[in-house]
Design a protein around this motif. Structure first.
Motif, PDB file in Angstrom:
ATOM      1  N   PRO A  53      38.408  48.659  55.513  1.00  0.00           N
ATOM      2  CA  PRO A  53      37.429  49.202  54.562  1.00  0.00           C
ATOM      3  C   PRO A  53      37.402  48.420  53.264  1.00  0.00           C
ATOM      4  O   PRO A  53      38.403  47.847  52.844  1.00  0.00           O
ATOM      5  CB  PRO A  53      37.945  50.637  54.326  1.00  0.00           C
ATOM      6  N   ALA A  54      36.226  48.372  52.657  1.00  0.00           N
ATOM      7  CA  ALA A  54      36.098  47.723  51.351  1.00  0.00           C
ATOM      8  C   ALA A  54      36.866  48.516  50.319  1.00  0.00           C
ATOM      9  O   ALA A  54      36.987  49.731  50.427  1.00  0.00           O
ATOM     10  CB  ALA A  54      34.626  47.639  50.956  1.00  0.00           C
ATOM     11  N   PRO A  55      37.428  47.863  49.331  1.00  0.00           N
ATOM     12  CA  PRO A  55      38.166  48.602  48.302  1.00  0.00           C
ATOM     13  C   PRO A  55      37.247  49.551  47.553  1.00  0.00           C
ATOM     14  O   PRO A  55      36.069  49.268  47.356  1.00  0.00           O
ATOM     15  CB  PRO A  55      38.690  47.490  47.370  1.00  0.00           C
ATOM     16  N   ARG A  56      37.819  50.690  47.152  1.00  0.00           N
ATOM     17  CA  ARG A  56      37.037  51.636  46.375  1.00  0.00           C
ATOM     18  C   ARG A  56      36.624  51.007  45.052  1.00  0.00           C
ATOM     19  O   ARG A  56      37.335  50.183  44.487  1.00  0.00           O
ATOM     20  CB  ARG A  56      37.871  52.906  46.099  1.00  0.00           C
ATOM     21  N   ASP A  57      35.436  51.386  44.580  1.00  0.00           N
ATOM     22  CA  ASP A  57      34.906  50.793  43.343  1.00  0.00           C
ATOM     23  C   ASP A  57      35.596  51.428  42.145  1.00  0.00           C
ATOM     24  O   ASP A  57      35.082  52.288  41.472  1.00  0.00           O
ATOM     25  CB  ASP A  57      33.402  51.041  43.257  1.00  0.00           C
ATOM     26  N   SER A  58      36.831  51.013  41.855  1.00  0.00           N
ATOM     27  CA  SER A  58      37.595  51.577  40.752  1.00  0.00           C
ATOM     28  C   SER A  58      38.010  50.474  39.800  1.00  0.00           C
ATOM     29  O   SER A  58      38.085  49.297  40.156  1.00  0.00           O
ATOM     30  CB  SER A  58      38.836  52.310  41.273  1.00  0.00           C
ATOM     31  N   VAL A  59      38.240  50.865  38.560  1.00  0.00           N
ATOM     32  CA  VAL A  59      38.633  49.883  37.541  1.00  0.00           C
ATOM     33  C   VAL A  59      40.114  49.605  37.665  1.00  0.00           C
ATOM     34  O   VAL A  59      40.922  50.504  37.704  1.00  0.00           O
ATOM     35  CB  VAL A  59      38.318  50.421  36.131  1.00  0.00           C
ATOM     36  N   THR A  93      32.210  43.650  42.465  1.00  0.00           N
ATOM     37  CA  THR A  93      32.318  42.816  43.660  1.00  0.00           C
ATOM     38  C   THR A  93      31.649  41.469  43.395  1.00  0.00           C
ATOM     39  O   THR A  93      30.973  41.274  42.385  1.00  0.00           O
ATOM     40  CB  THR A  93      31.633  43.496  44.849  1.00  0.00           C
ATOM     41  N   ASN A  94      31.832  40.538  44.341  1.00  0.00           N
ATOM     42  CA  ASN A  94      31.212  39.216  44.197  1.00  0.00           C
ATOM     43  C   ASN A  94      29.704  39.328  44.006  1.00  0.00           C
ATOM     44  O   ASN A  94      29.098  38.613  43.207  1.00  0.00           O
ATOM     45  CB  ASN A  94      31.512  38.354  45.428  1.00  0.00           C
ATOM     46  N   GLU A  95      29.095  40.266  44.734  1.00  0.00           N
ATOM     47  CA  GLU A  95      27.650  40.462  44.610  1.00  0.00           C
ATOM     48  C   GLU A  95      27.291  40.995  43.224  1.00  0.00           C
ATOM     49  O   GLU A  95      26.344  40.532  42.587  1.00  0.00           O
ATOM     50  CB  GLU A  95      27.174  41.434  45.685  1.00  0.00           C
ATOM     51  N   LYS A  96      28.070  41.956  42.744  1.00  0.00           N
ATOM     52  CA  LYS A  96      27.796  42.572  41.446  1.00  0.00           C
ATOM     53  C   LYS A  96      28.011  41.590  40.286  1.00  0.00           C
ATOM     54  O   LYS A  96      27.374  41.695  39.244  1.00  0.00           O
ATOM     55  CB  LYS A  96      28.684  43.807  41.245  1.00  0.00           C
ATOM     56  N   GLN A  97      28.918  40.648  40.475  1.00  0.00           N
ATOM     57  CA  GLN A  97      29.185  39.680  39.406  1.00  0.00           C
ATOM     58  C   GLN A  97      27.945  38.864  39.059  1.00  0.00           C
ATOM     59  O   GLN A  97      27.803  38.395  37.925  1.00  0.00           O
ATOM     60  CB  GLN A  97      30.326  38.737  39.819  1.00  0.00           C
ATOM     61  N   TRP A  98      27.053  38.700  40.012  1.00  0.00           N
ATOM     62  CA  TRP A  98      25.862  37.886  39.787  1.00  0.00           C
ATOM     63  C   TRP A  98      24.630  38.741  39.536  1.00  0.00           C
ATOM     64  O   TRP A  98      23.502  38.252  39.571  1.00  0.00           O
ATOM     65  CB  TRP A  98      25.651  36.946  40.979  1.00  0.00           C
ATOM     66  N   THR A  99      24.867  40.027  39.256  1.00  0.00           N
ATOM     67  CA  THR A  99      23.784  40.923  38.869  1.00  0.00           C
ATOM     68  C   THR A  99      23.530  40.784  37.368  1.00  0.00           C
ATOM     69  O   THR A  99      24.468  40.619  36.585  1.00  0.00           O
ATOM     70  CB  THR A  99      24.167  42.379  39.189  1.00  0.00           C
ATOM     71  N   THR A 100      22.267  40.848  36.961  1.00  0.00           N
ATOM     72  CA  THR A 100      21.979  40.791  35.523  1.00  0.00           C
ATOM     73  C   THR A 100      22.397  42.103  34.867  1.00  0.00           C
ATOM     74  O   THR A 100      22.388  43.170  35.504  1.00  0.00           O
ATOM     75  CB  THR A 100      20.482  40.545  35.263  1.00  0.00           C
ATOM     76  N   VAL A 101      22.728  42.019  33.605  1.00  0.00           N
ATOM     77  CA  VAL A 101      23.237  43.185  32.870  1.00  0.00           C
ATOM     78  C   VAL A 101      22.204  44.309  32.841  1.00  0.00           C
ATOM     79  O   VAL A 101      22.558  45.485  32.958  1.00  0.00           O
ATOM     80  CB  VAL A 101      23.638  42.776  31.433  1.00  0.00           C
TER      81      VAL A 101
END
Length: 610
Positions: free
Chosen positions: A266-272, A400-408
Motif C-alpha cells: 500500500p502507498a504510505p498514508r498522506d501524513s506529515v 508525493t512525487n506527483e504532488k511535488q510538481w503541482t502548482t501552489v
C-alpha cells in the motif's frame, strides 16, 4: 435500536479515483458517530450520500420514511438578502421563539453577538456559519449531520455546541453524524468513530481517544502480517532474479504471483513526517512587552498596560473571545505594528516566523510548483545530522512525487498550510507563532504536526480554538477576555470557560440574551430604541441574576406542565371528569405563569446586554 438510515454497497468515483468502494453501514437510534480520515478520502462525500444530497455511482441509500435529516454543509447555503432573524426563525414573532427554551439556548450560544437586523450578505464567513448552524439546531431533526461545525467557533462556542448536542436528546434517541478535525469535540460527544480511508469505512467503538488506541492495535497486528508478507516478497524476488535462463523457465503463474505481492504494497498514508530542523541559537532575552497599550482610533484600547515576557523555549497558548486581539498580539510580537504606549524589547538573536490564518504568503508563488518553492529557499538541508535534498524533504512532508510538481494554486487548504509551515521552518526561526494552525488539517496531519512541535526547541506561541492542540503542545495558556488585559490560566482551557461563564452568568445565559439584548434587535422592534442606553453595570448584573432565576422557574414549570398532561391523559382514559376539570384548571394556571415569566425574561434581557 431502530434503524434510521444507511448505505448498501455504495461506490463513488471521481474520474479515475475511487473514493468509496462498496461501502455498507447504518445509523441507528442513539448513535453519535464521528468521521475521521485524511482530507480528500471521502468523509464529506459519504455524509452527502447519507443525507441523500448526492447519488452514488452504484448501490443505494436507505432511510426510514418518517426520519427527518438536518444537514450542515461546508458550503454557504443562506439567502444573503435575508436579515439574520429571518434567516433563522423565518417570520415567527419574537414571543414565539423566545417561549422555547431550546431556541433561546441556541440563539444565545451561537448568534448572541450578531446584529439581528443585519443582512446575511454583510456578515463575515464565521458569522454566516453560526447563523446556518443556529437555523439547523432550532429544528427538530431526527438525524443531525454536521460537516466541520467547529470551523469559525472559538473555544467557548465549541464547548457550548458539545454541551448542547449531549443534552439535546435522550441516550437512545435520534442520531448524530459529524465530520470535524477537533479531537476534543469528537471525544466529548461521540460514542462511535468511522475512519474513512482507501475507499472503505472502518468502524470503531468510542470517541477519538478510543479510536486511536484501537487503530494502534489494528496497525500492530497488520505490521506482523506485513512483516511475514515482506519476507515472502523477498524470497520470491530472489527466486525470480537467479539468472535469465532460470527466469524464463519458471512457471508463469509464479512470476505473476510475485508481481502481485510486490504491487500490493500500500502507498504510505498522506501524513506529515517533518524532522526537527536546526534553529538559530536563542539568547537569554527573547521578546518582552512592557506596559504596552494599543488603541485604534478613539475607541477603547485593545490592550491596556499589559506586560508579557517570553523566555527561551517557552511554549505559550493564547485563547480568547473573537475580537479580543489574539492575532493582533502576534503582530505586536512580530514587530508588524507599534504599540500606542509602552515598549517592545527584542533579543538580538531573535528570528521570528508567523503562520497566519489565511496563508496569503503563498499568493506570491501561486503559479510555481511545490518543489520549486522549497528549492527557492535551499537545495540541500541538514535534517537529523544528515543532508537531504529539497525533494526528499518535501516528500517527508507528505507530498508525493506527483504532488511535488503541482502548482501552489491547485493545492487544497490543508496542503497549502503544510507547505507554508515547511517554508517557515526551513528558514530556521527560533520564535514560531502559529495563528489557528489547525484550520483545514485532518486528524492524522494534526497528530504529525503536533509531533513536530513537541520536539521543536524554539519559543512557541499558539493561537487556537483547538484545546486538544493547546494542551498537547503548549505548557501554559493566557486568556484575552476582551477587557484589554492578559490573564494567566493555571487551570488551562477549563479555567477560561469558567471565567467566561462567571462573567456572563451560567452556561449559555450570556448568549441567550443576545438577540433580545437590544429592543431594536428583535423582529418588528424599533431600531431607534437600541441607541438609548442608561443601565449601570449593577443593573445589568441584577438583570443577569434575574434571567438565571427565571430560567430555573421556567424549567420547574415545564416539569409541572408535563406531569399535569400525563395525569390528564390518565384521567381522560378513566372518564374521571371532575378530576380532569381540576387538572385542566391547574394547567391553565401553570401556563399563565409561564407566559408572565417569559415576558419578564425578555425585559431582563434588554437590560443585561444593553
Amino acid at each position: 435500536m431502530a434503524h434510521l438510515l444507511g448505505a448498501e454497497n455504495v461506490s463513488v468515483a471521481f474520474g479515475t479515483r475511487t473514493v468509496l468502494d462498496g461501502v455498507s453501514l447504518g445509523l441507528e437510534d442513539g448513535d453519535r458517530i464521528g468521521m475521521v480520515g485524511r482530507n480528500g478520502d471521502g468523509k464529506s462525500t459519504l455524509m452527502r450520500l447519507l443525507a441523500q444530497r448526492q447519488d452514488p455511482d452504484s448501490g443505494r441509500v436507505t432511510k426510514r420514511g418518517d426520519v427527518v435529516v438536518g444537514y450542515l454543509d461546508q458550503q454557504d447555503v443562506l439567502d444573503g438578502d435575508l436579515e439574520v432573524g429571518q434567516a433563522i426563525v423565518g417570520d415567527a414573532a419574537d414571543h414565539e421563539w423566545a417561549a422555547n427554551p431550546k431556541v433561546r439556548d441556541v440563539m444565545g450560544g451561537l448568534v448572541g453577538e450578531v446584529d439581528w437586523h443585519a443582512r446575511v450578505s454583510s456578515l463575515s464567513g464565521g458569522q454566516r456559519r453560526r447563523v446556518a448552524l443556529a437555523k439547523l439546531l432550532i429544528g427538530d431533526a431526527d438525524v443531525i449531520m454536521l460537516d466541520e461545525p467547529t470551523n469559525h467557533l472559538d473555544v467557548e462556542g465549541v464547548a457550548w455546541l458539545a454541551r448542547h448536542l449531549k443534552q439535546r436528546w435522550r441516550a437512545n434517541e435520534a442520531g448524530l453524524l459529524v465530520v470535524t478535525h477537533d479531537r476534543w469535540f469528537l471525544d466529548e460527544i461521540c460514542t462511535r468513530t468511522w475512519e474513512v480511508h482507501d475507499g472503505v469505512v472502518d468502524p470503531f467503538d468510542g470517541g477519538y481517544a478510543a479510536y486511536v488506541l484501537a487503530r494502534a492495535e489494528r496497525d500492530r497486528s497488520a505490521s506482523v502480517a506485513e512483516g511475514k508478507r515482506q519476507q515472502l516478497v523477498k524470497k520470491e524476488l530472489a527466486w525470480l532474479r537467479r539468472g535469465a535462463p532460470a527466469r524464463t523457465s519458471k512457471p508463469k503463474f509464479r512470476i505473476e504471483a510475485a508481481n502481485q505481492l510486490i504491487s500490493d504494497v500500500p502507498a504510505p498514508r498522506d501524513s506529515v513526517a517533518l524532522s526537527k530542523l536546526a534553529t538559530a541559537r536563542l539568547g537569554k532575552d527573547v521578546l518582552d512587552l512592557e506596559h504596552v497599550s494599543l488603541a485604534f482610533g478613539t475607541g477603547a484600547p485593545l490592550f491596556n498596560d499589559i506586560t508579557l515576557r517570553l523566555a527561551p523555549g517557552e511554549r505559550l497558548g493564547l485563547v480568547g473571545v473573537n475580537g479580543a486581539g489574539k492575532s493582533t498580539l502576534l503582530r505586536l510580537l512580530n514587530g508588524e505594528i507599534a504599540p500606542t504606549s509602552g515598549r517592545i524589547k527584542r533579543g538580538k538573536t531573535v528570528k521570528t516566523a508567523v503562520l497566519t490564518q489565511e496563508v496569503r504568503e503563498l499568493d506570491e508563488v501561486a503559479d510555481r510548483r511545490v518543489i520549486e518553492v522549497i528549492k527557492d529557499e535551499r537545495n540541500v538541508f541538514q535534517v537529523g545530522g544528515k543532508e537531504v535534498s529539497a525533494g526528499q524533504l518535501v516528500e517527508q512532508l507528505g507530498f508525493t512525487n506527483e504532488k511535488q510538481w503541482t502548482t501552489v494554486r491547485e493545492l487544497s487548504g490543508g496542503e497549502r498550510r503544510r507547505l507554508q509551515l515547511l517554508r517557515l521552518l526551513v528558514g530556521e526561526p527560533n520564535v514560531l507563532m502559529l495563528d489557528e494552525p489547525t484550520n483545514d488539517l485532518d486528524t492524522d496531519t494534526l497528530a504529525a504536526v503536533e509531533d513536530l512541535l513537541d520536539g521543536w526547541p524554539g519559543t512557541l506561541v499558539v493561537v487556537s480554538h483547538d484545546r486538544y492542540l493547546l494542551e498537547r503542545v503548549t505548557d501554559h495558556q493566557l486568556a484575552l477576555l476582551g477587557d484589554g488585559k492578559l490573564r494567566g490560566l493555571p487551570g488551562g482551557v477549563d479555567q477560561y470557560l469558567e471565567l467566561r461563564e462567571g462573567l456572563a452568568g451560567t452556561p449559555g445565559q450570556a448568549a441567550k440574551t443576545g438577540p433580545a439584548a437590544k429592543s431594536g434587535g428583535l423582529p418588528g422592534g424599533d431600531p431607534g430604541e437600541a441607541a438609548v442606553s442608561g443601565y449601570s453595570e449593577a443593573q445589568k448584573r441584577e438583570a443577569r441574576k434575574e434571567i438565571n432565576r427565571i430560567d430555573r422557574q421556567l424549567a420547574k414549570l415545564a416539569q409541572q406542565a408535563e406531569k399535569l398532561h400525563a395525569q390528564m391523559a390518565a384521567a381522560s382514559g378513566a372518564m374521571k371528569l371532575d378530576e380532569l376539570g381540576d387538572l385542566n384548571a391547574k394547567l391553565q394556571a401553570v401556563e399563565a405563569e409561564q407566559a408572565g415569566l417569559e415576558e419578564a425574561w425578555m425585559d431582563a434581557a434588554e437590560v443585561a446586554e444593553d
